[in-house]
Design a protein around this motif. Structure first.
Motif, short mmCIF file in Angstrom:
data_model
loop_
_atom_site.label_atom_id
_atom_site.label_comp_id
_atom_site.label_asym_id
_atom_site.label_seq_id
_atom_site.Cartn_x
_atom_site.Cartn_y
_atom_site.Cartn_z
N ASN A 87 0.89 -1.34 0.10
CA ASN A 87 -0.09 -0.14 -0.04
C ASN A 87 0.93 1.20 0.05
N VAL A 88 2.00 1.13 0.82
CA VAL A 88 2.82 2.45 0.76
C VAL A 88 3.46 2.54 -0.35
N GLU A 89 4.00 1.52 -1.02
CA GLU A 89 4.55 1.67 -2.31
C GLU A 89 3.78 2.15 -3.41
N THR A 90 2.52 1.78 -3.41
CA THR A 90 1.55 2.63 -4.45
C THR A 90 1.51 3.92 -3.94
N SER A 91 1.29 4.40 -2.71
CA SER A 91 1.35 5.85 -2.39
C SER A 91 2.65 6.50 -3.05
N ILE A 92 3.75 5.67 -2.89
CA ILE A 92 5.06 6.28 -3.47
C ILE A 92 5.12 6.47 -4.72
N ALA A 93 4.58 5.46 -5.52
CA ALA A 93 4.42 5.45 -7.15
C ALA A 93 3.64 6.79 -7.42
N GLY A 94 2.57 6.98 -6.50
CA GLY A 94 1.69 8.36 -7.01
C GLY A 94 2.23 9.47 -6.38
N GLY A 95 3.35 9.53 -5.69
CA GLY A 95 3.99 10.68 -5.23
C GLY A 95 3.22 11.33 -3.97
N HIS A 96 2.70 10.44 -3.31
CA HIS A 96 1.92 10.71 -1.95
C HIS A 96 2.52 10.55 -0.68
N LYS A 100 11.86 8.33 1.53
CA LYS A 100 13.05 8.28 2.66
C LYS A 100 12.28 7.96 4.05
N MET A 101 10.98 7.98 4.14
CA MET A 101 10.44 8.09 5.46
C MET A 101 10.06 6.45 5.67
#
Length: 263
Positions: A87-96, A100-101
């Motif tokens: 789920n977090v990787e999906t947010s990273i891919a979307g720029g959200h 680094k966090m």
């Protein structure tokens, strides 16, 4: 220097890729090593989902590197963690979500769930399963022991699947839902049940005929040793060794007392 090309994978829909990641969670421990612990297994489980999330090869390689570092948690929590990370990787891919966090938040979550897993599963539920099965088998209830094992195994798989789905759907917010489950206190209640099962086991394996005071004496000794272990006065291994020695020489000690007092 020529950049290494990532190996191609079979194209999957995102849902199917997540299912493959879930199934790979069962093999996380196969890549255990003394340096990164379960990191190879975690990368293996994350790989299908990461390939479905990141279209850019550079972003995909960076995502894979994020899971090359040390990772160690209770295996029953791995599907939940993999779901949250996807789920977090999906947010990273979307720029959200800033990449680094992720490392700091991931480590905190991993170690917290690992501690809960050790207490609730390894220290409570698995012991309950083992003690209940032994008591049922010794009592002649083989079918009941089989049914108990099947129910426990099925419940465990349902737990893994539900936590994976919750992790992929809600991400780190799913931890708030887990908090409401109050697993720590439930683990404490199961430990009380384990104490009762231990007494049942003692009544089944204690040499017969036996008297009530002998059983009470043994229970009291076990509680005292448990107290010593809890306070750190004795190690678990030493406490078990001393307790077994006392049980072994108890008949000889009892015979000496009977002869000394003409009992």
């Amino acid at each position: 220097m020529v950049d290494r090309v990532l190996p191609p994978m079979r194209p999957d829909s995102r849902s199917m890729a997540f299912v493959r990641s879930f199934l790979r969670c069962y093999m996380v421990g196969a890549g255990f090593n003394t340096r990164g612990m379960q990191n190879i297994g975690l990368m293996y489980a994350m790989q299908p989902g990461l390939y479905a999330i990141h279209d850019d090869p550079k972003e995909l390689k960076a995502a894979l590197k994020r899971y090359a570092s040390h990772y160690q948690s209770h295996p029953f929590w791995t599907p939940c963690l993999v779901g949250i990370l996807l789920n977090v990787e999906t947010s990273i891919a979307g720029g959200h979500f800033p990449p680094k966090m992720l490392a700091k938040v991931r480590d905190t979550t991993t170690y917290t769930l690992s501690a809960i897993g050790d207490s609730v599963f390894a220290g409570s539920l698995l012991i309950f399963w083992a003690l209940a099965t032994i008591c049922l088998l010794l009592s002649g209830y083989g079918i009941a022991a089989f049914v108990l094992g099947a129910c426990c195994m099925l419940s465990l798989q349902v737990f893994r699947a539900l936590t994976f789905i919750g992790g992929t759907k809600y991400g780190f917010q799913f931890l708030q839902k887990l908090k409401k489950w109050d697993l720590i206190n439930w683990g404490r209640r199961v430990k009380y049940a384990n104490a009762g099962l231990m007494l049942w086991l003692w009544t089944l394996i204690w040499p017969r005929p036996y008297t009530v005071w002998e059983l009470l004496l043994g229970t009291t000794a076990l509680m005292i040793f448990a107290r010593f272990v809890r306070t750190g006065f004795l190690s678990r291994v030493l406490a078990v060794a001393v307790f077994l020695v006392m049980i072994t020489f108890y008949p000889l000690f009892e015979e000496v007392i009977r002869q000394a007092f003409n009992l």
